[in-house]
Motif scaffolding. Structure first.
Motif, PDB file in Angstrom:
ATOM      1  N   HIS A  54       0.855  -1.181   0.000  1.00 40.50           N
ATOM      2  CA  HIS A  54       0.000   0.000   0.000  1.00 40.50           C
ATOM      3  C   HIS A  54       0.891   1.230   0.000  1.00 40.50           C
ATOM      4  O   HIS A  54       1.852   1.304   0.765  1.00 40.50           O
ATOM      5  CB  HIS A  54      -0.883   0.036   1.259  1.00 40.50           C
ATOM      6  CG  HIS A  54      -1.973  -0.982   1.234  1.00 40.50           C
ATOM      7  ND1 HIS A  54      -3.147  -0.806   0.532  1.00 40.50           N
ATOM      8  CD2 HIS A  54      -2.067  -2.197   1.823  1.00 40.50           C
ATOM      9  CE1 HIS A  54      -3.915  -1.867   0.696  1.00 40.50           C
ATOM     10  NE2 HIS A  54      -3.278  -2.738   1.473  1.00 40.50           N
ATOM     11  N   TRP A  55       0.576   2.201  -0.851  1.00 39.53           N
ATOM     12  CA  TRP A  55       1.328   3.443  -0.869  1.00 39.53           C
ATOM     13  C   TRP A  55       0.377   4.579  -1.214  1.00 39.53           C
ATOM     14  O   TRP A  55      -0.296   4.530  -2.235  1.00 39.53           O
ATOM     15  CB  TRP A  55       2.468   3.390  -1.876  1.00 39.53           C
ATOM     16  CG  TRP A  55       3.340   4.605  -1.873  1.00 39.53           C
ATOM     17  CD1 TRP A  55       3.396   5.583  -2.816  1.00 39.53           C
ATOM     18  CD2 TRP A  55       4.272   4.984  -0.856  1.00 39.53           C
ATOM     19  NE1 TRP A  55       4.301   6.537  -2.463  1.00 39.53           N
ATOM     20  CE2 TRP A  55       4.861   6.197  -1.252  1.00 39.53           C
ATOM     21  CE3 TRP A  55       4.677   4.417   0.351  1.00 39.53           C
ATOM     22  CZ2 TRP A  55       5.825   6.851  -0.492  1.00 39.53           C
ATOM     23  CZ3 TRP A  55       5.625   5.069   1.102  1.00 39.53           C
ATOM     24  CH2 TRP A  55       6.192   6.263   0.681  1.00 39.53           C
ATOM     25  N   GLU A  56       0.309   5.558  -0.342  1.00 37.11           N
ATOM     26  CA  GLU A  56      -0.538   6.726  -0.521  1.00 37.11           C
ATOM     27  C   GLU A  56      -1.971   6.334  -0.873  1.00 37.11           C
ATOM     28  O   GLU A  56      -2.585   6.871  -1.795  1.00 37.11           O
ATOM     29  CB  GLU A  56       0.065   7.684  -1.546  1.00 37.11           C
ATOM     30  CG  GLU A  56       1.409   8.233  -1.102  1.00 37.11           C
ATOM     31  CD  GLU A  56       2.054   9.187  -2.087  1.00 37.11           C
ATOM     32  OE1 GLU A  56       1.583   9.310  -3.236  1.00 37.11           O
ATOM     33  OE2 GLU A  56       3.057   9.789  -1.691  1.00 37.11           O
ATOM     34  N   GLY A  57      -2.514   5.361  -0.118  1.00 34.12           N
ATOM     35  CA  GLY A  57      -3.906   4.956  -0.249  1.00 34.12           C
ATOM     36  C   GLY A  57      -4.222   3.989  -1.370  1.00 34.12           C
ATOM     37  O   GLY A  57      -5.385   3.610  -1.550  1.00 34.12           O
ATOM     38  N   GLU A  60      -0.282  -1.106  -4.568  1.00 32.67           N
ATOM     39  CA  GLU A  60       0.710  -1.051  -5.642  1.00 32.67           C
ATOM     40  C   GLU A  60       1.271  -2.425  -5.946  1.00 32.67           C
ATOM     41  O   GLU A  60       1.348  -3.275  -5.071  1.00 32.67           O
ATOM     42  CB  GLU A  60       1.870  -0.125  -5.233  1.00 32.67           C
ATOM     43  CG  GLU A  60       1.477   1.296  -4.939  1.00 32.67           C
ATOM     44  CD  GLU A  60       1.122   2.086  -6.175  1.00 32.67           C
ATOM     45  OE1 GLU A  60       1.646   1.766  -7.274  1.00 32.67           O
ATOM     46  OE2 GLU A  60       0.330   3.031  -6.053  1.00 32.67           O
ATOM     47  N   TYR A  89      14.718   6.406  -3.396  1.00 32.80           N
ATOM     48  CA  TYR A  89      13.349   6.406  -2.881  1.00 32.80           C
ATOM     49  C   TYR A  89      13.188   7.409  -1.739  1.00 32.80           C
ATOM     50  O   TYR A  89      14.108   7.625  -0.958  1.00 32.80           O
ATOM     51  CB  TYR A  89      12.960   5.023  -2.350  1.00 32.80           C
ATOM     52  CG  TYR A  89      12.734   3.944  -3.387  1.00 32.80           C
ATOM     53  CD1 TYR A  89      12.922   4.169  -4.740  1.00 32.80           C
ATOM     54  CD2 TYR A  89      12.342   2.671  -2.990  1.00 32.80           C
ATOM     55  CE1 TYR A  89      12.717   3.163  -5.665  1.00 32.80           C
ATOM     56  CE2 TYR A  89      12.129   1.665  -3.914  1.00 32.80           C
ATOM     57  CZ  TYR A  89      12.322   1.914  -5.247  1.00 32.80           C
ATOM     58  OH  TYR A  89      12.114   0.913  -6.166  1.00 32.80           O
ATOM     59  N   THR A  90      11.967   7.936  -1.611  1.00 28.45           N
ATOM     60  CA  THR A  90      11.617   8.808  -0.498  1.00 28.45           C
ATOM     61  C   THR A  90      11.690   8.047   0.817  1.00 28.45           C
ATOM     62  O   THR A  90      12.216   8.544   1.808  1.00 28.45           O
ATOM     63  CB  THR A  90      10.182   9.357  -0.683  1.00 28.45           C
ATOM     64  OG1 THR A  90      10.119  10.031  -1.943  1.00 28.45           O
ATOM     65  CG2 THR A  90       9.804  10.309   0.434  1.00 28.45           C
TER      66      THR A  90
END
Length: 127
Positions: A54-57, A60, A89-90
């Motif tokens: 899950h990434w930013e809702g 993925e 990556y962030t």
């Protein structure tokens, strides 16, 4: 029955496996070369994987490359710092796992992390 000490297997040694993931071969190669050049890992392995997360809702799914660095406890803090600084990556995955290696392999890891001996350049003859 007694075991000949010369043939007895040495006890396993603990080394660390530090793993992260990146999106491209170029990023994996860049990180691997940086880590090895700094002598913070004895070996870096790169393998393709599929990641689900899950990434930013959103759920993925992406192809990534796992970058696994074999290192020693003494090099781990500097290795983590290098990976954090140079990672694209962030929020990079940085996972540290202790693993058991053969005594011989553990010694090899230690040898690879030691700075290379200073080489004496041959004296230049002046003509």
């Amino acid at each position: 029955m007694t075991t000949d000490p010369g043939t007895a297997a040495a006890a396993p040694r603990e080394i660390l496996m530090v793993t992260t993931t990146v999106a491209t071969e170029a990023e994996a190669k860049r990180l691997a070369h940086a880590v090895l050049h700094a002598r913070l890992a004895a070996c870096v392995q790169v393998e393709p994987i599929t990641a689900y997360f899950h990434w930013e809702g959103a759920l993925e799914e992406c192809r990534e490359l796992r970058v696994a660095c074999k290192t020693a406890h003494s090099a781990m803090p500097a290795l983590m710092a290098l990976l954090r600084k140079q990672h694209p990556y962030t929020l990079p995955q940085l996972v540290v796992q202790p693993v058991q290696a053969s005594a011989e392999y553990g010694c090899w890891v230690d040898e690879q992390l030691a700075p290379a001996p200073q080489r004496q350049e041959p004296a230049m003859a002046v003509a």
